[in-house]
Design an enzyme around this catalytic site. Structure first.
Site, PDB file in Angstrom:
ATOM      1  N   THR A 108       0.844  -1.184   0.000  1.00 28.40           N
ATOM      2  CA  THR A 108       0.000   0.000   0.000  1.00 28.40           C
ATOM      3  C   THR A 108       0.879   1.234   0.000  1.00 28.40           C
ATOM      4  O   THR A 108       2.105   1.156   0.069  1.00 28.40           O
ATOM      5  CB  THR A 108      -0.895   0.030   1.256  1.00 28.40           C
ATOM      6  OG1 THR A 108      -0.068   0.283   2.409  1.00 28.40           O
ATOM      7  CG2 THR A 108      -1.616  -1.283   1.456  1.00 28.40           C
ATOM      8  N   ALA A 110       1.352   3.034   2.337  1.00 28.54           N
ATOM      9  CA  ALA A 110       1.988   3.158   3.649  1.00 28.54           C
ATOM     10  C   ALA A 110       2.872   1.963   3.943  1.00 28.54           C
ATOM     11  O   ALA A 110       3.092   1.605   5.077  1.00 28.54           O
ATOM     12  CB  ALA A 110       0.915   3.280   4.740  1.00 28.54           C
ATOM     13  N   CYS A 111       3.429   1.338   2.900  1.00 30.59           N
ATOM     14  CA  CYS A 111       4.161   0.090   3.117  1.00 30.59           C
ATOM     15  C   CYS A 111       5.539   0.331   3.701  1.00 30.59           C
ATOM     16  O   CYS A 111       6.231  -0.613   4.066  1.00 30.59           O
ATOM     17  CB  CYS A 111       4.282  -0.692   1.808  1.00 30.59           C
ATOM     18  SG  CYS A 111       5.278   0.138   0.557  1.00 30.59           S
ATOM     19  N   GLY A 112       6.010   1.586   3.753  1.00 29.13           N
ATOM     20  CA  GLY A 112       7.277   1.862   4.404  1.00 29.13           C
ATOM     21  C   GLY A 112       8.460   1.885   3.459  1.00 29.13           C
ATOM     22  O   GLY A 112       9.575   2.177   3.877  1.00 29.13           O
TER      23      GLY A 112
END
Length: 270
Positions: A108, A110-112
């Protein structure tokens, strides 16, 4: 109704009052993909072309390079409350064991991962680098491809709720179109078709998608060696960065006679 569509009751509000009637919806069901009996991932998809989807997904994840890498792909036993097979689990037997497990599949915004990390990962995993020369497409032929894709979207006509992806030749001939509730699944389905038809690396093909061009879709095009990705809507910034880094021509807002060329303008002739 088929497994692709389903009917559900609705209340439609109009100026003339309420209308109660069933509506046709796109089906969304999980597909569990297993490798040699071990669960690999679960994706939410519209049933249909599951074998193509699995081939395209495994190609995109660098687990296979050719259709011959798969010995078999079989639905596992599984029934619903009526005792009918759900056809929602596919077990894939590989010719040789996958050397490593691929990256995490639930990706996503926001997967980092930062942009550079994502670009480096795709660069390291690509089996079919896109050549600098080769495919060229006339702007008029490219502009006509979304209309051809739309004309092939039979399930969208019935539901209004599916994405589509299509593979085209440089002169605009459509080779394969697939629809799915998930745009990434639609792309995997056409890539799976190409793999099974021995059209990968797809250095002579154009990929057209019905929505936006995300990083994930650009990554899938790069993994298959497709030199041009066209999208009806906008690309993301990371998709443009990946395209520039991978020699992928990326075209967005492909509507009517207009388009925005973000990378690889040398492939589009006027």
């Amino acid at each position: 109704m088929s497994r692709v569509t389903a009917r559900r009751p609705t209340v439609r509000i109009t100026q003339a009052g309420e209308i109660r009637r069933p509506d046709t919806l796109a089906v969304e069901e999980p597909l569990e993909i297993r490798l040699d009996g071990q669960s690999l991932t679960v994706t939410m998809r519209t049933p249909g072309s599951d074998i193509d989807l699995v081939h395209g997904f495994l190609l995109s994840e660098n687990i296979i390079a050719t259709a011959e890498d798969i010995v078999s792909a079989r639905y596992c036993a599984g029934t619903d409350e009526n005792g009918q097979n759900t056809y929602n689990v596919l077990d894939v037997q590989l010719r040789t064991a996958a050397p490593v497990r691929p990256r995490a599949f639930l990706t996503t915004g926001a997967c980092g991962l930062c942009g550079k990390t994502a670009l480096d990962e795709v660069r390291a995993r690509t089996r079919y680098p896109i050549p600098a020369a080769g495919l060229t497409v006339e702007a008029a032929a490219l502009a006509a491809m979304p209309g051809t894709l739309r004309a092939e979207q039979a399930v969208f006509d019935a539901t209004g709720g599916l994405h589509a992806a299509g593979l085209f030749t440089a002169d605009g001939a459509v080779l394969a179109v697939r629809e799915d509730i998930g745009r990434h699944n639609a792309v995997d389905k056409v890539l799976g078709w190409a793999l099974r038809e021995n059209r990968v690396p797809a250095h002579d093909l154009v990929l057209i998608v019905s929505g936006r061009a995300s990083f994930e879709l650009a990554q899938k095009a790069v993994q298959a060696g497709i030199p041009l990705l066209g999208a009806v809507s906008a690309p993301s910034s990371l998709a443009v960065d990946l395209a520039a880094d991978s020699n992928l021509s990326l075209v967005g807002f492909l509507r009517g006679e207009t388009m925005n060329i973000y990378t690889g303008a040398h492939r589009i002739t006027r």
